[in-house]
Design a protein around this motif. Structure first.
Motif, PDB file in Angstrom:
ATOM      1  N   LEU A 188       7.521 -14.091   0.403  1.00 54.19           N
ATOM      2  CA  LEU A 188       8.828 -13.226   0.864  1.00 54.19           C
ATOM      3  C   LEU A 188       8.471 -11.901   0.233  1.00 54.19           C
ATOM      4  N   PRO A 189       8.734 -10.853   1.055  1.00 53.92           N
ATOM      5  CA  PRO A 189       8.614  -9.290   0.835  1.00 53.92           C
ATOM      6  C   PRO A 189      10.134  -9.076  -0.105  1.00 53.92           C
ATOM      7  N   ASN A 190       9.423  -7.801  -0.622  1.00 52.07           N
ATOM      8  CA  ASN A 190      10.189  -6.536  -1.692  1.00 52.07           C
ATOM      9  C   ASN A 190      11.671  -6.886  -0.519  1.00 52.07           C
ATOM     10  N   LEU A 191      12.904  -6.836  -0.792  1.00 53.11           N
ATOM     11  CA  LEU A 191      14.130  -7.094  -0.267  1.00 53.11           C
ATOM     12  C   LEU A 191      14.981  -5.167  -0.512  1.00 53.11           C
ATOM     13  N   PRO A 192      14.826  -4.764   1.503  1.00 55.47           N
ATOM     14  CA  PRO A 192      14.856  -2.650   1.264  1.00 55.47           C
ATOM     15  C   PRO A 192      16.193  -2.543  -0.183  1.00 55.47           C
ATOM     16  N   HIS A 193      16.068  -1.683   0.206  1.00 55.18           N
ATOM     17  CA  HIS A 193      17.472  -0.855  -0.660  1.00 55.18           C
ATOM     18  C   HIS A 193      18.580  -0.828   0.362  1.00 55.18           C
ATOM     19  N   SER A 194      19.901  -0.446  -0.268  1.00 57.20           N
ATOM     20  CA  SER A 194      21.301  -0.753   0.375  1.00 57.20           C
ATOM     21  C   SER A 194      20.610   0.838   2.064  1.00 57.20           C
ATOM     22  N   SER A 195      19.823   1.714   1.481  1.00 59.49           N
ATOM     23  CA  SER A 195      20.646   2.688   2.233  1.00 59.49           C
ATOM     24  C   SER A 195      19.125   2.619   3.178  1.00 59.49           C
ATOM     25  N   VAL A 196      18.240   1.468   3.127  1.00 60.79           N
ATOM     26  CA  VAL A 196      17.252   1.371   4.757  1.00 60.79           C
ATOM     27  C   VAL A 196      18.121   1.750   5.576  1.00 60.79           C
ATOM     28  N   PRO A 197      17.750   1.890   6.544  1.00 55.48           N
ATOM     29  CA  PRO A 197      18.404   1.689   7.850  1.00 55.48           C
ATOM     30  C   PRO A 197      17.313   0.751   8.738  1.00 55.48           C
ATOM     31  N   LYS A 198      18.413  -0.203   9.831  1.00 53.40           N
ATOM     32  CA  LYS A 198      17.821  -0.899  10.166  1.00 53.40           C
ATOM     33  C   LYS A 198      17.133  -0.860  11.699  1.00 53.40           C
ATOM     34  N   GLY A 199      15.963  -1.420  12.069  1.00 50.64           N
ATOM     35  CA  GLY A 199      14.666  -0.621  13.162  1.00 50.64           C
ATOM     36  C   GLY A 199      13.763  -1.500  13.225  1.00 50.64           C
ATOM     37  N   LEU A 200      12.693  -1.340  14.001  1.00 53.13           N
ATOM     38  CA  LEU A 200      11.541  -2.754  13.714  1.00 53.13           C
ATOM     39  C   LEU A 200      10.599  -1.307  13.630  1.00 53.13           C
ATOM     40  N   THR A 201      10.454  -0.068  14.599  1.00 48.60           N
ATOM     41  CA  THR A 201       9.503   0.491  15.100  1.00 48.60           C
ATOM     42  C   THR A 201       9.168   1.761  14.038  1.00 48.60           C
ATOM     43  N   LEU A 241      11.836   4.958   6.476  1.00 46.35           N
ATOM     44  CA  LEU A 241      11.314   4.568   6.583  1.00 46.35           C
ATOM     45  C   LEU A 241      12.965   3.257   6.953  1.00 46.35           C
ATOM     46  N   CYS A 242      12.257   2.507   8.240  1.00 50.56           N
ATOM     47  CA  CYS A 242      13.678   1.819   8.284  1.00 50.56           C
ATOM     48  C   CYS A 242      12.727   0.462   8.163  1.00 50.56           C
ATOM     49  N   GLY A 243      13.515  -0.362   7.858  1.00 46.91           N
ATOM     50  CA  GLY A 243      13.263  -2.051   7.368  1.00 46.91           C
ATOM     51  C   GLY A 243      11.713  -2.538   7.783  1.00 46.91           C
ATOM     52  N   GLY A 244      11.824  -2.717   9.225  1.00 44.57           N
ATOM     53  CA  GLY A 244      10.344  -2.919   9.769  1.00 44.57           C
ATOM     54  C   GLY A 244       9.426  -2.264  10.235  1.00 44.57           C
ATOM     55  N   ASP A 245       9.279  -0.821   9.602  1.00 46.80           N
ATOM     56  CA  ASP A 245       8.896   0.168   8.855  1.00 46.80           C
ATOM     57  C   ASP A 245       7.431   0.066   7.976  1.00 46.80           C
ATOM     58  N   MET A 246       8.510  -0.695   6.897  1.00 44.42           N
ATOM     59  CA  MET A 246       8.318  -0.393   5.426  1.00 44.42           C
ATOM     60  C   MET A 246       6.991  -1.277   5.379  1.00 44.42           C
ATOM     61  N   GLY A 247       6.701  -1.535   3.589  1.00 53.37           N
ATOM     62  CA  GLY A 247       5.123  -2.159   3.397  1.00 53.37           C
ATOM     63  C   GLY A 247       6.647  -3.292   2.418  1.00 53.37           C
ATOM     64  N   PHE A 248       5.419  -4.363   2.435  1.00 52.80           N
ATOM     65  CA  PHE A 248       5.446  -5.538   1.832  1.00 52.80           C
ATOM     66  C   PHE A 248       6.199  -5.339   0.640  1.00 52.80           C
ATOM     67  N   ALA A 249       5.958  -4.623  -0.431  1.00 55.22           N
ATOM     68  CA  ALA A 249       6.331  -4.624  -1.774  1.00 55.22           C
ATOM     69  C   ALA A 249       7.698  -3.808  -1.729  1.00 55.22           C
ATOM     70  N   SER A 250       8.061  -2.925  -0.634  1.00 57.27           N
ATOM     71  CA  SER A 250       9.036  -1.094  -0.984  1.00 57.27           C
ATOM     72  C   SER A 250       9.647  -1.584  -1.183  1.00 57.27           C
ATOM     73  N   ALA A 251      10.668  -1.118  -1.442  1.00 54.98           N
ATOM     74  CA  ALA A 251      12.426  -1.545  -1.836  1.00 54.98           C
ATOM     75  C   ALA A 251      12.560   0.045  -0.910  1.00 54.98           C
TER      76      ALA A 251
END
Length: 423
Positions: free
Chosen positions: A107-120, A324-334
């Motif tokens: 499981l990757p880290n959960l993104p912070h609530s301010s992280v925008p949705k997106g894949l690229t 960074l949007c959710g889909g472009d973030m690193g595995f461990a980052s919030a």
């Protein structure tokens, strides 16, 4: 690594945040919850039987002292059966815990609530832009041609010695590289960071602790005989300084920085955008790392972002900051901010820094804790950032500062380079 208790108690929120990160295996969450329930049930049953076995041991002793041997023998038989069951439960518990561990690390880290949705990357949020984009003449050269013209970097010689992605810096190119490293380290020291020189190879436990393993083993160079990895970033050894450590609350934040070469296989990277210094297998970087109190980590993340921006401003480079949007973030980052500089000759933005808050994701793997005001141990938050990665900084400095006379060295670097022009 996420905490099992949090997953169990916040299932819907976990699934919602994982969706922002475009996680493809949401069913894994319910598998983890089921395994945790099984593990806890086995634990309760085992502890209950152990309690009965302990009580019977005392009772057997009392029966023997009072001459009630037959009753004692009967109870001994029951106790033996309980012990056999406990042994079986212990094996089942170990198996359940191992399977739970294998699944939860996926499981990757959960993104912070301010992280925008997106894949690229195109869906990353531009937070701000700073500085004027330089207007160069039509005959302006990209950095790889400038490097050849002024005999600064020899890419072909690096191919001969090692392979593609391992450039040789020469003359003023080598001095510019060394000047940037010294400048970045001095600025980090002014900001309160303590400099360390860590090992350039790490063991599997260190790679696991910061989240590179099992997520990025394919991108790391591996020394098979010694089971060691070349570091992809100084974040790995510097953060691991505090593996299995309990800090005092008044020691936070812990601030370290370090210069290291970094090694990345960059498998699958091809095309014009990886030419020259744009993407390398070996490159130099100054990293800043903090261990922080959970209540202050996001304020510290903003401070770290401002520190990196200050370096770019002093170098006179136009830049922008991306969330960074959710889909472009690193595995461990919030939450991650990327800083990009404008390459005037290539006419595109180049990433030169990432600054991230990992919350408790790394510290849970590292068992990195602090003792809070109530005297209880609590997981700390970890953060890091490139301050800065050198290849694309060098690329944009060469391209943006080219003139008919030569390449103008930024004023802040002249005390380090001892020259104002590359000509």
């Amino acid at each position: 690594m996420l905490q099992v208790s949090y997953i169990r108690e916040n299932r819907e929120q976990v699934l919602e945040r994982l969706a922002v990160k475009n996680f493809k295996q949401p069913g894994l969450v319910d598998e983890i919850i089921a395994l945790d329930e099984q593990r806890r049930s086995l634990q309760v049953t085992s502890e209950d039987l152990q309690s009965k076995a302990n009580a019977s041991a005392k009772q057997i002793g009392e029966l023997m002292r009072t001459g009630k041997k037959d009753e004692a023998d009967t109870l001994k038989g029951q106790t033996s059966a309980w012990k056999e069951e406990i042994k079986k439960l212990t094996d089942e518990l170990a198996s359940a815990e191992e399977e739970l561990q294998q699944k939860i690390v996926l499981l990757p880290n959960l993104p912070h609530s301010s992280v925008p949705k997106g894949l690229t990357p195109e869906e990353n949020e531009v937070v701000l832009e700073n500085g004027a984009v330089p207007a160069l003449p039509e005959n302006a050269l990209p950095h790889w041609e400038l490097a050849a013209k002024y005999n600064l970097i020899d890419f072909e010689l690096g191919v001969k010695i090692t392979g593609a992605g391992f450039p040789v810096y020469k003359g003023k190119g080598a001095k510019l590289q060394r000047a940037l490293i010294s400048f970045f380290l001095d600025e980090a020291e002014k900001a309160g960071y303590n400099e360390v020189i860590p090992p350039l190879v790490v063991n599997e436990a260190s790679g696991f602790g910061t989240g590179q393993l099992p997520d990025k083993e394919g991108q790391m160079y591996y020394i098979n005989e010694d089971k060691l990895f070349l570091i992809p970033t100084a974040e790995v050894p510097i953060t691991n300084l505090y593996r299995d450590v309990i800090l005092k609350a008044d020691e936070l934040p812990v601030m370290n920085c370090g210069y290291t070469p970094c090694f990345r296989r960059e498998a699958g990277s091809y095309g014009a955008h990886v030419r020259g210094l744009n993407r390398l297998h070996q490159f130099d970087k100054v990293e800043v790392v903090q261990v922080a109190h959970p209540e202050k980590s996001y304020a510290i993340l903003e401070e770290m972002s401002l520190h990196v921006q200050g370096l770019l401003q002093k170098l006179g480079l136009p830049y922008r900051v991306l969330r960074l949007c959710g889909g472009d973030m690193g595995f461990a980052s919030a939450l991650t901010y990327d800083m990009e500089t404008w390459s005037a000759a290539q006419q595109r933005w180049l990433e030169v820094s990432s600054v991230s808050n990992f919350e408790t994701f790394q510290s849970n793997r590292l068992k990195l804790r602090f003792r809070n005001a109530e005297g209880k141990t609590q997981l700390a938050h970890t953060l890091n950032g490139s301050a800065l990665a050198l290849p694309r900084i060098v690329a944009t400095l060469l391209e943006n500062n080219q003139t008919e006379k030569g390449i103008k060295v930024p004023e802040v670097l002249v005390p380090y380079t001892k020259f104002e022009w590359i000509d």
